[in-house]
Motif scaffolding. Structure first.
Motif, PDB file in Angstrom:
ATOM      1  N   VAL A 117       0.852  -1.199   0.000  1.00 35.33           N
ATOM      2  CA  VAL A 117       0.000   0.000   0.000  1.00 35.33           C
ATOM      3  C   VAL A 117       0.882   1.242   0.000  1.00 35.33           C
ATOM      4  O   VAL A 117       2.026   1.203   0.446  1.00 35.33           O
ATOM      5  N   GLN A 118       0.335   2.326  -0.519  1.00 37.18           N
ATOM      6  CA  GLN A 118       1.043   3.590  -0.368  1.00 37.18           C
ATOM      7  C   GLN A 118       0.876   4.036   1.081  1.00 37.18           C
ATOM      8  O   GLN A 118      -0.143   3.755   1.715  1.00 37.18           O
ATOM      9  N   ASP A 119       1.871   4.688   1.604  1.00 40.96           N
ATOM     10  CA  ASP A 119       1.860   5.080   3.012  1.00 40.96           C
ATOM     11  C   ASP A 119       2.109   6.586   3.116  1.00 40.96           C
ATOM     12  O   ASP A 119       3.206   7.043   2.772  1.00 40.96           O
ATOM     13  N   PRO A 120       1.110   7.391   3.524  1.00 40.85           N
ATOM     14  CA  PRO A 120      -0.195   6.994   4.046  1.00 40.85           C
ATOM     15  C   PRO A 120      -1.138   6.491   2.951  1.00 40.85           C
ATOM     16  O   PRO A 120      -0.919   6.739   1.776  1.00 40.85           O
ATOM     17  N   LEU A 121      -2.217   5.817   3.396  1.00 47.99           N
ATOM     18  CA  LEU A 121      -3.173   5.248   2.458  1.00 47.99           C
ATOM     19  C   LEU A 121      -4.585   5.640   2.852  1.00 47.99           C
ATOM     20  O   LEU A 121      -4.849   6.076   3.985  1.00 47.99           O
ATOM     21  N   TYR A 122      -5.508   5.481   1.893  1.00 48.13           N
ATOM     22  CA  TYR A 122      -6.930   5.706   2.123  1.00 48.13           C
ATOM     23  C   TYR A 122      -7.429   4.752   3.205  1.00 48.13           C
ATOM     24  O   TYR A 122      -7.260   3.536   3.104  1.00 48.13           O
ATOM     25  N   ALA A 123      -8.034   5.290   4.240  1.00 50.07           N
ATOM     26  CA  ALA A 123      -8.435   4.485   5.395  1.00 50.07           C
ATOM     27  C   ALA A 123      -9.469   3.425   5.033  1.00 50.07           C
ATOM     28  O   ALA A 123      -9.561   2.384   5.684  1.00 50.07           O
ATOM     29  N   GLY A 124     -10.255   3.670   3.981  1.00 50.65           N
ATOM     30  CA  GLY A 124     -11.265   2.703   3.568  1.00 50.65           C
ATOM     31  C   GLY A 124     -10.678   1.397   3.069  1.00 50.65           C
ATOM     32  O   GLY A 124     -11.341   0.356   3.117  1.00 50.65           O
ATOM     33  N   ALA A 125      -9.443   1.435   2.579  1.00 46.46           N
ATOM     34  CA  ALA A 125      -8.778   0.196   2.161  1.00 46.46           C
ATOM     35  C   ALA A 125      -8.339  -0.593   3.382  1.00 46.46           C
ATOM     36  O   ALA A 125      -8.429  -1.835   3.417  1.00 46.46           O
ATOM     37  N   ASP A 126      -7.891   0.104   4.383  1.00 43.81           N
ATOM     38  CA  ASP A 126      -7.408  -0.535   5.610  1.00 43.81           C
ATOM     39  C   ASP A 126      -8.519  -1.314   6.302  1.00 43.81           C
ATOM     40  O   ASP A 126      -8.307  -2.444   6.769  1.00 43.81           O
ATOM     41  N   ILE A 127      -9.722  -0.748   6.356  1.00 43.91           N
ATOM     42  CA  ILE A 127     -10.814  -1.435   7.071  1.00 43.91           C
ATOM     43  C   ILE A 127     -11.268  -2.697   6.336  1.00 43.91           C
ATOM     44  O   ILE A 127     -11.800  -3.614   6.957  1.00 43.91           O
ATOM     45  N   ILE A 128     -11.051  -2.753   5.023  1.00 50.54           N
ATOM     46  CA  ILE A 128     -11.368  -3.971   4.275  1.00 50.54           C
ATOM     47  C   ILE A 128     -10.384  -5.073   4.630  1.00 50.54           C
ATOM     48  O   ILE A 128     -10.745  -6.242   4.777  1.00 50.54           O
ATOM     49  N   LEU A 129      -9.119  -4.688   4.775  1.00 48.70           N
ATOM     50  CA  LEU A 129      -8.045  -5.667   4.946  1.00 48.70           C
ATOM     51  C   LEU A 129      -7.884  -6.180   6.377  1.00 48.70           C
ATOM     52  O   LEU A 129      -7.342  -7.262   6.596  1.00 48.70           O
ATOM     53  N   LYS A 130      -8.343  -5.416   7.351  1.00 46.17           N
ATOM     54  CA  LYS A 130      -8.145  -5.804   8.751  1.00 46.17           C
ATOM     55  C   LYS A 130      -8.648  -7.204   9.085  1.00 46.17           C
ATOM     56  O   LYS A 130      -7.948  -7.977   9.754  1.00 46.17           O
ATOM     57  N   PRO A 131      -9.859  -7.584   8.681  1.00 45.13           N
ATOM     58  CA  PRO A 131     -10.334  -8.930   9.044  1.00 45.13           C
ATOM     59  C   PRO A 131      -9.486 -10.059   8.462  1.00 45.13           C
ATOM     60  O   PRO A 131      -9.532 -11.183   8.972  1.00 45.13           O
TER      61      PRO A 131
END
Length: 421
Positions: A117-131
């Motif tokens: 991922v690019q850092d910082p990244l769009y937070a909406g991508a992070d919430i998909i990947l957490k689970p």
């Protein structure tokens, strides 16, 4: 283009077990069937029971158009998962680009996978990947996007690590937000895009190009997409009307290799069948009403609207934050990314003392690949807040930062004093 890419590599075990629903396939065929075809296959409600006779749309310029008759009936009915048939069937329509991104990542990522991922990244991508308990590998970026050298270093480190350990999987996907990036407001240059594409092609990495702000750039020329550079079939692109027509319509689409788009279609088929028909028909009617020139004129007016707000925000920051913070002028989007001097972590400053002052900014932690680390960045949005309040907020932010810097100095002085004693 005939791709030599083995797409099975990008499809996770869970996704590979999905199969199309026969009823959905029949619905798709029905839309393309000869007019004299008699079908008793559909499980669709009869349009005669819908209470809507006419939908009249009045635009801000005073012009209007209507949906009625067969067109309205189509807008209120089930459709194939791919989208409203009169639109380009090579695309897959989604309820916002977030749905397309979510279904794509669900198709690709398995538990414990490395994801670039690019850092910082769009937070909406992070919430998909957490689970998925994915290991997010952040790639450092500058004002022109992720740095190719850093991407190569990460990939070579992964290769060495897995070779030494005799196991593990190389990253197979990278998430990019290349135009008017959220949260930085930066836009990747054409040269940078070409470099990144070549690296991904070499290492067999699928590019997820989330370009929700592509029509909201502040540059003289329209940025070139990764999709237009794609000769190897390794790009899935996400487009959206949310920022330029209406976010509530949830109208978006994804484009990519047919083998992967078909798999994503099965994911959507199993959850919400298809994206909103009414939104698609309404937007199609609007585009027919405007015509191509009218659409481009609307894009230009939206860009100018946000550019004016950006310029005001930057001027306000120059006035209040010049000696306290650093930033790059956004080249697109709705945000400015602010680095605070002399404060190593802004979380408590914003979420405790800032909220008490009734000013709200997003701490940079929300957008970092590793949110547990100290972060001295702030995301500020200039999209909706009245301009006078933007100026007031920047003035109050300056006061808050000075107070924080003073508090930190006092703590440091106290610590030094105790050490000397």
């Amino acid at each position: 283009m005939v791709s030599k890419t083995d797409y099975s590599y990008f499809i996770g075990a869970h996704a590979s077990r999905r199969r199309p629903a026969l009823t959905r396939e029949l619905t798709k065929r029905q839309y393309n069937a000869p007019k004299d075809t008699i079908s008793l296959a559909e499980g669709m409600p009869n349009e005669a029971t819908f209470p809507f006779e006419l939908i009249n749309v009045v635009l801000k310029d005073g012009t209007q158009f209507s949906l009625q008759g067969a067109e309205l009936n189509s807008a209120l009915q089930y459709i194939p998962t791919q989208g409203y048939p009169p639109l380009d069937r090579e695309l897959l329509m989604t309820n916002g680009s977030q749905e397309g991104l979510s279904k794509s990542l669900e198709m690709i990522v398995e538990e414990g996978d490395d994801v670039l991922v690019q850092d910082p990244l769009y937070a909406g991508a992070d919430i998909i990947l957490k689970p998925f308990k994915a290991n997010l590998i952040g790639i450092e970026q500058d004002q022109f996007g992720i740095i190719p050298k850093k991407l190569i270093e990460v990939l070579e480190n992964c290769k060495s690590k897995y070779t030494e350990e005799g196991g593990g999987k190389m990253p197979k996907v990278i998430y990019l937000n290349p135009t008017g990036s959220n949260p930085t407001g930066g836009t990747m240059s054409l040269e940078r895009r070409k470099e990144i594409y070549q690296i991904c092609s070499k290492y067999n990495i699928l590019i997820l190009e989330d370009d929700a702000y592509c029509f909201l750039h502040f540059l003289e020329k329209q940025p070139v997409s990764f999709l237009s550079l794609d000769t190897d079939g390794i790009v899935i692109r996400f487009d959206s009307m949310s920022k330029i027509i209406s976010s509530g319509l949830r109208l978006a689409w994804l484009t990519g290799p047919k083998q992967l788009v078909h798999r994503i279609e099965l994911h959507i088929q199993s959850s919400n069948l298809h994206s909103s028909t009414l939104s698609q028909v309404l937007t199609e009617s609007l585009l027919q009403h405007w015509g191509f020139k009218g659409l481009l004129a609307h894009f230009a007016s939206v860009r100018e609207f946000y550019k004016t707000r950006r310029d005001f925000t930057i001027a306000s920051m120059e006035k209040h934050l010049k000696d306290l913070c650093d930033w790059e002028v956004p080249t697109g989007g709705m945000f400015v990314w602010i680095r605070v001097r002399g404060v190593s972590d802004v979380y408590e400053m914003l979420m405790t003392r800032g909220l008490k002052k009734q000013i709200v900014f997003v701490p940079g932690h929300a957008f970092m690949a590793d949110p547990t680390k100290a972060c001295n960045h702030i995301r500020a949005s200039f999209s909706r807040t009245p301009l006078k309040q933007i100026d007031k907020a920047m003035k109050m932010l300056a006061e808050l930062i000075r107070e924080e810097q003073l508090l930190l100095r006092r703590k440091l002085d106290s610590l030094e004093h105790n050490i000397i004693r």
